[in-house]
Motif scaffolding. Structure first.
Motif, PDB file in Angstrom:
ATOM      1  N   GLY A   1      52.801 -38.083 -20.684  1.00 40.17           N
ATOM      2  CA  GLY A   1      53.179 -39.058 -21.689  1.00 40.17           C
ATOM      3  C   GLY A   1      52.354 -40.332 -21.595  1.00 40.17           C
ATOM      4  N   PHE A   2      52.123 -40.817 -20.380  1.00 45.40           N
ATOM      5  CA  PHE A   2      51.325 -42.030 -20.202  1.00 45.40           C
ATOM      6  C   PHE A   2      49.874 -41.788 -20.608  1.00 45.40           C
ATOM      7  N   LEU A   3      49.350 -40.598 -20.296  1.00 43.70           N
ATOM      8  CA  LEU A   3      47.978 -40.282 -20.687  1.00 43.70           C
ATOM      9  C   LEU A   3      47.858 -40.246 -22.210  1.00 43.70           C
ATOM     10  N   ALA A   4      48.837 -39.654 -22.883  1.00 42.00           N
ATOM     11  CA  ALA A   4      48.822 -39.617 -24.350  1.00 42.00           C
ATOM     12  C   ALA A   4      48.821 -41.033 -24.917  1.00 42.00           C
ATOM     13  N   TRP A   5      49.661 -41.909 -24.360  1.00 43.73           N
ATOM     14  CA  TRP A   5      49.714 -43.302 -24.823  1.00 43.73           C
ATOM     15  C   TRP A   5      48.391 -44.009 -24.560  1.00 43.73           C
TER      16      TRP A   5
END
Length: 233
Positions: free
Chosen positions: A50-54
């Motif tokens: 999720g953090f990588l996507a953001w």
């Protein structure tokens, strides 16, 4: 709540600035998770995907203000949605950090690692754009992304070594993840050497940027699934 992102991010295909809404909502979810569990929300594949996507969304926006709705948006938004799908189906790691991770060096290590991954991802997208139309601007944007990603990744490795020394008394453990991380660093070192010292331009370096991101994703996801390691990212 995360499922709303699968509606918000595609809005950027209609108008680029609408991605601000998706990034703001996504960022709020990340902050909410940090507050809920009292720790940095970067533990396990649910958090890190999720953090990588953001992070990719932030880099996408930073390099895309002047761009039309084209392959740049389609490739990047598709990658964001793919990572989000992986995050949603992954188990949530609840609770506080274990004692070995409660250090600023760990937090800086993982944050910088995933920001650099995001820069490598968008660099790969620019490589694909250059292969499609041969515009020099795309190759230049790829270089800028990969150079900044390389610098942040190098700093993240240093912080990771400091964390390892504090946690286990050694800067290096010879785990598969550490070995593949070193391969990533050497590959992007080769990219910069080829482009700046040997003067490579055009399709060869564009392909190197794409292959580099594939190595990054194998190091991040593949090594964790196929090989035993002390790392989860």
């Amino acid at each position: 709540m995360e499922y709303i992102l699968f509606i918000l991010y595609p809005l950027a295909l209609v108008r680029l600035r609408l991605v601000l809404i998706a990034l703001a909502f996504h960022g709020a979810l990340i902050v909410g998770s940090a507050v809920r569990y009292g720790r940095i929300p970067l533990i396990g594949t649910h958090d890190t995907l999720g953090f990588l996507a953001w992070s990719i969304g932030v880099v996408y926006l930073a390099f895309g203000w002047r761009r039309r709705r084209d392959l740049y948006s389609y490739l990047t938004i598709s990658l964001i949605l793919l990572l989000l799908a992986g995050s949603v189906i992954s188990p949530v790691m609840k609770g506080p950090l274990p004692p070995v991770l409660r250090t600023i060096w760990f937090e800086l290590h993982v944050i910088l690692s995933f920001v650099s991954y995001a820069l490598f991802a968008v660099g790969a997208v620019f490589g694909a754009l250059f292969l499609r139309d041969g515009e020099r601007e795309h190759e230049t944007d790829q270089y800028r992304n990969l150079l900044l990603g390389y610098v942040l990744f190098s700093i993240a490795m240093i912080f990771g070594g400091i964390w390892a020394h504090l946690a286990w008394g050694t800067y290096w453990l010879w785990t598969p993840k550490e070995l593949w991380t070193t391969i990533v660093w050497f590959f992007y070192s080769l990219y910069l050497h080829a482009r700046l010292v040997r003067g490579w331009t055009g399709r060869p370096v564009a392909w190197m940027g794409i292959v580099g991101f594939l190595i990054v994703m194998f190091t991040y996801v593949g090594v964790g699934l196929l090989m035993k390691s002390s790392h989860e990212f």
